[in-house]
Design an enzyme around this catalytic site. Structure first.
Site, PDB file in Angstrom:
ATOM      1  N   TYR A   1      -2.492  -0.119  10.821  1.00 52.80           N
ATOM      2  CA  TYR A   1      -2.569  -0.561   9.429  1.00 52.80           C
ATOM      3  C   TYR A   1      -1.270  -0.227   8.699  1.00 52.80           C
ATOM      4  O   TYR A   1      -0.715  -1.052   7.960  1.00 52.80           O
ATOM      5  CB  TYR A   1      -3.753   0.113   8.731  1.00 52.80           C
ATOM      6  CG  TYR A   1      -3.904  -0.244   7.267  1.00 52.80           C
ATOM      7  CD1 TYR A   1      -4.551  -1.409   6.875  1.00 52.80           C
ATOM      8  CD2 TYR A   1      -3.394   0.593   6.273  1.00 52.80           C
ATOM      9  CE1 TYR A   1      -4.686  -1.740   5.531  1.00 52.80           C
ATOM     10  CE2 TYR A   1      -3.523   0.278   4.925  1.00 52.80           C
ATOM     11  CZ  TYR A   1      -4.169  -0.894   4.567  1.00 52.80           C
ATOM     12  OH  TYR A   1      -4.289  -1.219   3.233  1.00 52.80           O
TER      13      TYR A   1
ATOM     14  N   SER B   1       0.866  -1.173   0.000  1.00 52.76           N
ATOM     15  CA  SER B   1       0.000   0.000   0.000  1.00 52.76           C
ATOM     16  C   SER B   1       0.904   1.224   0.000  1.00 52.76           C
ATOM     17  O   SER B   1       2.092   1.123   0.345  1.00 52.76           O
ATOM     18  CB  SER B   1      -0.883   0.006   1.265  1.00 52.76           C
ATOM     19  OG  SER B   1      -1.495   1.259   1.471  1.00 52.76           O
TER      20      SER B   1
END
Length: 253
Positions: A157, A144
């Protein structure tokens, strides 16, 4: 174009009943790969499989929990026994939880780590054990932009995606000598179910469009080229690389 041809290859994609996972599965199918869809919900998997089948693609489903070591061992073994060797593994399973860091629930932290990190380790290990004797294989982890950048409310996260970046490099360091290529795709902000609340937030979308050099959200089909490249012979000497598909957001302040 033979470099990008995946005919005769079998790809297992975790978390592929929707979103990025399904888009990547469809991309690999379009390049000729036989597809094995994976998630925990067999009903949603069947819907996804039927969509691919209706387009003429070779697709089966395998429902099991990629955070459970026993389920992973049984699931990977069953796929290889019934469908054939796994040539390509896409570690896409992942979840998000947003909360201020000082109030972040311990259980949510553990769930994030299990889904986002443990699954990639368990699946990568189980599949690599079978790829290594064959002397070939492709593993693509889904990172990501949060593998590089942080935002308020998602520190755990971000930690998991940073871990996936380094796990990718570690996998390549250990397994490249056996003929495997292990790389990652780092999506930017894409319109998916996981981001539905952010897409609907006009203030956030406005900020994102200004922050991203391309000036917009990504569409999941725009991950197809990166996925096919890293899954194909075109990337035969690419190892430990994270390919960011993010409209330039990691390149610009």
């Amino acid at each position: 174009m033979a470099l990008f041809d995946l005919s005769g290859r079998r790809a297992l994609i975790t978390g592929s009943s929707k979103g990025i996972g399904f888009a990547v599965a469809e991309a690999l199918a379009s390049a000729g790969a036989a597809i094995v869809l994976n998630a925990r919900d067999p009903d949603r998997l069947e819907v996804a499989r039927s969509v691919l089948a209706a387009k003429g693609y070779d697709a089966v489903s395998a429902a099991f929990d990629v955070t459970d070591p026993d389920a992973v061992a049984l699931g990977v073994g069953d796929i290889e026994d019934t469908s054939g060797p796994i040539d390509i593994l896409i570690n896409n399973a992942g979840i998000q939880h947003r909360a201020p860091l000082e109030e972040f629930p311990l259980e949510a932290w553990r769930r994030l780590c299990a889904t986002n990190i443990d699954s990639a380790f368990l699946m990568g290990q189980a599949v690599a054990r079978r790829m290594i004797p064959r002397g070939r294989g492709k593993i693509i982890n889904i990172c990501s932009v949060q593998s590089e950048l942080a935002r308020p409310g998602i520190a755990p996260y971000t930690a998991t995606k940073g871990a996936i970046k380094m796990l990718t490099k570690g996998m390549a360091t250990d397994w490249a000598r056996h003929g495997l290529q292990i790389n990652a795709i780092g999506p930017g902000y894409f319109k998916t179910e996981l981001n539905a609340a952010l897409v609907a937030d006009t203030a956030f979308s406005g900020w994102l469009e200004k922050r991203t050099p391309a000036g917009r959200w990504g569409e999941v089909h725009e991950l197809a080229g990166a996925a096919i490249f890293l899954a194909s012979e075109a990337s035969s000497f690419v190892n430990g690389h994270i390919l960011y598909v993010d409209g330039g957001i990691t390149a610009s302040l």
